[in-house]
Design an enzyme around this catalytic site. Sequence first.
Site, PDB file in Angstrom:
ATOM      1  N   GLU A   1       3.005  -5.707   7.590  1.00 32.67           N
ATOM      2  CA  GLU A   1       3.171  -7.028   8.194  1.00 32.67           C
ATOM      3  C   GLU A   1       4.417  -7.106   9.070  1.00 32.67           C
ATOM      4  O   GLU A   1       4.397  -7.700  10.145  1.00 32.67           O
ATOM      5  CB  GLU A   1       3.258  -8.090   7.093  1.00 32.67           C
ATOM      6  CG  GLU A   1       1.968  -8.244   6.304  1.00 32.67           C
ATOM      7  CD  GLU A   1       2.219  -8.984   5.006  1.00 32.67           C
ATOM      8  OE1 GLU A   1       2.147 -10.225   5.016  1.00 32.67           O
ATOM      9  OE2 GLU A   1       2.512  -8.324   3.985  1.00 32.67           O
TER      10      GLU A   1
ATOM     11  N   GLU B   1       6.219  -6.973  -4.915  1.00 32.88           N
ATOM     12  CA  GLU B   1       5.417  -7.831  -5.793  1.00 32.88           C
ATOM     13  C   GLU B   1       6.213  -8.218  -7.037  1.00 32.88           C
ATOM     14  O   GLU B   1       7.234  -7.624  -7.367  1.00 32.88           O
ATOM     15  CB  GLU B   1       4.141  -7.104  -6.223  1.00 32.88           C
ATOM     16  CG  GLU B   1       3.320  -6.561  -5.062  1.00 32.88           C
ATOM     17  CD  GLU B   1       1.899  -6.201  -5.450  1.00 32.88           C
ATOM     18  OE1 GLU B   1       1.472  -6.591  -6.549  1.00 32.88           O
ATOM     19  OE2 GLU B   1       1.239  -5.521  -4.646  1.00 32.88           O
TER      20      GLU B   1
ATOM     21  N   THR C   1       2.819   3.505  -8.394  1.00 34.47           N
ATOM     22  CA  THR C   1       3.215   2.104  -8.398  1.00 34.47           C
ATOM     23  C   THR C   1       4.502   2.029  -9.216  1.00 34.47           C
ATOM     24  O   THR C   1       4.505   2.406 -10.395  1.00 34.47           O
ATOM     25  CB  THR C   1       2.130   1.210  -9.022  1.00 34.47           C
ATOM     26  OG1 THR C   1       0.901   1.414  -8.314  1.00 34.47           O
ATOM     27  CG2 THR C   1       2.516  -0.257  -8.943  1.00 34.47           C
TER      28      THR C   1
ATOM     29  N   GLN D   1      -6.143   3.771   2.908  1.00 39.42           N
ATOM     30  CA  GLN D   1      -6.746   2.520   2.436  1.00 39.42           C
ATOM     31  C   GLN D   1      -7.771   1.968   3.420  1.00 39.42           C
ATOM     32  O   GLN D   1      -8.866   1.550   3.033  1.00 39.42           O
ATOM     33  CB  GLN D   1      -5.626   1.500   2.194  1.00 39.42           C
ATOM     34  CG  GLN D   1      -6.081   0.153   1.661  1.00 39.42           C
ATOM     35  CD  GLN D   1      -4.932  -0.853   1.545  1.00 39.42           C
ATOM     36  OE1 GLN D   1      -3.766  -0.503   1.709  1.00 39.42           O
ATOM     37  NE2 GLN D   1      -5.270  -2.099   1.263  1.00 39.42           N
TER      38      GLN D   1
ATOM     39  N   HIS E   1       0.371 -13.384   3.122  1.00 39.56           N
ATOM     40  CA  HIS E   1       0.058 -11.951   3.136  1.00 39.56           C
ATOM     41  C   HIS E   1      -1.430 -11.712   3.427  1.00 39.56           C
ATOM     42  O   HIS E   1      -1.785 -10.877   4.265  1.00 39.56           O
ATOM     43  CB  HIS E   1       0.432 -11.321   1.796  1.00 39.56           C
ATOM     44  CG  HIS E   1      -0.056  -9.908   1.626  1.00 39.56           C
ATOM     45  ND1 HIS E   1       0.458  -8.855   2.347  1.00 39.56           N
ATOM     46  CD2 HIS E   1      -1.031  -9.373   0.838  1.00 39.56           C
ATOM     47  CE1 HIS E   1      -0.167  -7.729   2.004  1.00 39.56           C
ATOM     48  NE2 HIS E   1      -1.072  -8.021   1.094  1.00 39.56           N
TER      49      HIS E   1
ATOM     50  N   ASP F   1      -3.912  -5.821  -9.989  1.00 38.69           N
ATOM     51  CA  ASP F   1      -3.124  -6.259  -8.845  1.00 38.69           C
ATOM     52  C   ASP F   1      -3.875  -7.402  -8.162  1.00 38.69           C
ATOM     53  O   ASP F   1      -5.056  -7.257  -7.822  1.00 38.69           O
ATOM     54  CB  ASP F   1      -2.942  -5.086  -7.878  1.00 38.69           C
ATOM     55  CG  ASP F   1      -1.851  -5.341  -6.865  1.00 38.69           C
ATOM     56  OD1 ASP F   1      -0.997  -6.220  -7.107  1.00 38.69           O
ATOM     57  OD2 ASP F   1      -1.844  -4.645  -5.830  1.00 38.69           O
TER      58      ASP F   1
ATOM     59  N   ARG G   1      -1.611   3.061   4.135  1.00 42.66           N
ATOM     60  CA  ARG G   1      -2.516   2.159   4.849  1.00 42.66           C
ATOM     61  C   ARG G   1      -3.630   2.886   5.581  1.00 42.66           C
ATOM     62  O   ARG G   1      -4.727   2.332   5.755  1.00 42.66           O
ATOM     63  CB  ARG G   1      -1.725   1.322   5.860  1.00 42.66           C
ATOM     64  CG  ARG G   1      -0.631   0.482   5.257  1.00 42.66           C
ATOM     65  CD  ARG G   1      -1.166  -0.539   4.269  1.00 42.66           C
ATOM     66  NE  ARG G   1      -0.094  -1.374   3.743  1.00 42.66           N
ATOM     67  CZ  ARG G   1      -0.256  -2.247   2.754  1.00 42.66           C
ATOM     68  NH1 ARG G   1      -1.437  -2.398   2.180  1.00 42.66           N
ATOM     69  NH2 ARG G   1       0.760  -2.954   2.326  1.00 42.66           N
TER      70      ARG G   1
ATOM     71  N   LYS H   1      -3.676   3.531  -2.927  1.00 40.43           N
ATOM     72  CA  LYS H   1      -2.743   2.873  -3.846  1.00 40.43           C
ATOM     73  C   LYS H   1      -2.405   3.726  -5.064  1.00 40.43           C
ATOM     74  O   LYS H   1      -1.340   3.550  -5.666  1.00 40.43           O
ATOM     75  CB  LYS H   1      -3.384   1.576  -4.378  1.00 40.43           C
ATOM     76  CG  LYS H   1      -3.838   0.603  -3.320  1.00 40.43           C
ATOM     77  CD  LYS H   1      -2.658  -0.181  -2.791  1.00 40.43           C
ATOM     78  CE  LYS H   1      -3.140  -1.377  -1.987  1.00 40.43           C
ATOM     79  NZ  LYS H   1      -2.018  -2.264  -1.641  1.00 40.43           N
TER      80      LYS H   1
ATOM     81  N   GLU I   1       4.644  -2.596  -1.033  1.00 42.90           N
ATOM     82  CA  GLU I   1       4.223  -3.972  -1.272  1.00 42.90           C
ATOM     83  C   GLU I   1       5.197  -4.547  -2.300  1.00 42.90           C
ATOM     84  O   GLU I   1       5.220  -4.118  -3.459  1.00 42.90           O
ATOM     85  CB  GLU I   1       2.778  -4.047  -1.767  1.00 42.90           C
ATOM     86  CG  GLU I   1       1.783  -3.589  -0.706  1.00 42.90           C
ATOM     87  CD  GLU I   1       0.347  -4.070  -0.942  1.00 42.90           C
ATOM     88  OE1 GLU I   1      -0.052  -4.206  -2.104  1.00 42.90           O
ATOM     89  OE2 GLU I   1      -0.348  -4.318   0.072  1.00 42.90           O
TER      90      GLU I   1
ATOM     91  N   ASP J   1       4.127  -1.706  -5.033  1.00 39.91           N
ATOM     92  CA  ASP J   1       2.810  -1.090  -4.994  1.00 39.91           C
ATOM     93  C   ASP J   1       2.709  -0.274  -3.707  1.00 39.91           C
ATOM     94  O   ASP J   1       2.111  -0.703  -2.720  1.00 39.91           O
ATOM     95  CB  ASP J   1       1.754  -2.201  -5.035  1.00 39.91           C
ATOM     96  CG  ASP J   1       0.337  -1.658  -5.058  1.00 39.91           C
ATOM     97  OD1 ASP J   1       0.129  -0.564  -5.595  1.00 39.91           O
ATOM     98  OD2 ASP J   1      -0.547  -2.349  -4.529  1.00 39.91           O
TER      99      ASP J   1
END
Lengths: 408, 408
Positions: free
Chosen positions: B347, B189, B245, B228, B121, B114, B225, B241, B187, B221
């Site tokens: 975000e 992606e 996924t 993490q 970002h 990844d 948080r 994570k 996420e 993904d």
Amino acid sequence: MSHSGSWLDLADDTGFGLENLPHGIFSTADRAPRTGIAVGGWVLDLAGATGDPVHTTGTLNAFLAAGPPAWAALRAQVTDWLTDPAHRDHVQPHLVPRADVTMHLPVQVGDYVDFYSSRHHAENVGRIFRPGSAPLTPNWEHLPIGYHGRAGSLAVSGTPVVRPRGQRKAPADDLPTFGPSTRLDIEAEVGFVVGVPSTPGTPVPVGAFADHVFGVCLVNDWSARDLQAWEYVPLGPFLGKSFLTSVSPWVVPLAALEAARTDPPARGTAVLPYLDDAGLRWGLDLTLEVRLGGELVATPPFDQMYWTPAQQLAHLTVNGAAVRTGDLFASGTVSGPGRDQRGSFLELSWGGAEPFALADGTPRTFLEDGDEVAVTATAPGPGGTRISFGEVTGTVVPALEVAPPVTG
Amino acid sequence: MSHSGSWLDLADDTGFGLENLPHGIFSTADRAPRTGIAVGGWVLDLAGATGDPVHTTGTLNAFLAAGPPAWAALRAQVTDWLTDPAHRDHVQPHLVPRADVTMHLPVQVGDYVDFYSSRHHAENVGRIFRPGSAPLTPNWEHLPIGYHGRAGSLAVSGTPVVRPRGQRKAPADDLPTFGPSTRLDIEAEVGFVVGVPSTPGTPVPVGAFADHVFGVCLVNDWSARDLQAWEYVPLGPFLGKSFLTSVSPWVVPLAALEAARTDPPARGTAVLPYLDDAGLRWGLDLTLEVRLGGELVATPPFDQMYWTPAQQLAHLTVNGAAVRTGDLFASGTVSGPGRDQRGSFLELSWGGAEPFALADGTPRTFLEDGDEVAVTATAPGPGGTRISFGEVTGTVVPALEVAPPVTG
């Protein structure tokens, strides 16, 4: 010590007695890759001796997936074969001199995780990489820190170590430069091989370690410290590690390590319940030896590891992630408190600032082209015997000359 | 736009016209998992239509390993079949309504990497996770930062998202606590699927991207948080994570994306030669759409990505690491400069501090149990058509009740 139980001629000090029986994948000129068990100076060809096609696949995966009852049954069978002379005629044709075999990667690895579980190593690295900060990050005593490595770069012991190229930037430089790593290093580690998969969404309790893990090998997590130092913030090591990780060919079953089990060192910080390993004794009294060009340079003690492999497995699955047959997780560099107990040249030379001397007085820091590194380990076996883990070796060869990158 | 070339009844606005022809693995009640190509509302059963056993393996790997000439030959064959009515009688029995199929993970993934290649970002995350520091680390403009993810946790779109449990510690807490993540995130992606393996020790030049990569999919993904933030220093994200996924089922061939190729945004910092992509045009003009419970909440623009997939592949192999058939590497979260262009709820809600409002006024931050997230994307195709990437979806289900950890 006693190997008198076998009709085979086993040296008293062999680390591959009947107490060990490590599994690996071997081939010879006339035997395709298949499963074998090391005993003394021989390899017992399990494909031939058992006739079981599970041993002809060229990886241990299918046998490992069969689980602890199958592992125990085979161990009992092989012990009986090698003990009772009545089996000699059956077994003898399936014994191959170890000197005649080529060894292969023992498992097909799905995911490879590398932990960071030696407190001495983590403190040393913290002091070297982050001077002025606390050597341990605040999370270190609360969880076994780990990250995913590159499964495709795992290779069997003996694979040449091609010096990697990449970006690095010394603090004094304005811009990064590109070229062969100038701080190529080792990490002497112990690896754990998963046999029985877990169920996605269902954590493996710390007490269920032996229901999933088949055995133990040695790992050398070659590291390019200059690449690593430049790249690793904020998402962790990547190209500094992913060029090669070497694995010893023989996987020692947990069943051989009962006498090596020990309590881990006392921890000053209480752990959360899912990591509580009180009474489990999954510390392991392995002594590693690191040799450079045949000369002993470090003797890292595995029994000083802060986090045990049982805690590592519980942690990596506690979020619901599953392990698959063949998954490999490694301890992280094994370092003890003594200067000669450090499992990396980064530590032995304190980041290159304090070279250590070989027996002939040569000062050394990081790896030079032509260097051969061998990591070996032994553990106590039953009745005063020793269990050998064999070795993981590699010789550094110069960075490949590559054509300038093509951009069109 | 024009789909008049086909004897099939294709809607003018289908994203699955003859210009696309994405590959995937499907099954039905009477067809075991096999390779198919999506066209309009159908799946063309390649196992049946071609009779080639490469399409019966249940993964795309064997076909992807065959390389660009085989990919191009099949594409030409399928285009001819669907264009020339003379082939109708041959093809028709192998068309299955898309509504009737179950989709599977398209490839068996060896290593999953990844990246972190959206500047918007990375700056947003830096500001949220490391307030008071520079938003970008000093290495960010010099190399495409990446790390290895857990290949075993990759699953096809639609797999339930079980809220993970784990350790987290808010800055105000003295000690970490354990429980279901309270900051579960997405996420959005874009993923790249390797077909042709590279040779260990031989970097893939930035210009050789299309010699190795077959195609493009979407990736979500999922990220916890709180887990993490507590774990990721110093070795990067791990349990935050590794629980899941999700991957979209249809892999769009690079051959379908010629009209989508674009120059990446101008870079202020010169790159080292191995990353020099001048003139290569491996930027891709994809527009992602993120929906929460069916409501559009973000529209991340992939053409704003700072690092291209060609640079990512060149970087991850420059140290000698090889890619294998089926390897997947993902872009990292796609975020644009606008607030409604952010590809994560971290975000969109600025770390939870600035909830965003749904159409009915409901304020939202992180994912709640029952939330369904869908990420879709389209790109320009030839002649004014659109290329669809389908979707990657998942619905959040509550953390599993698990028995207290067993420690004995």
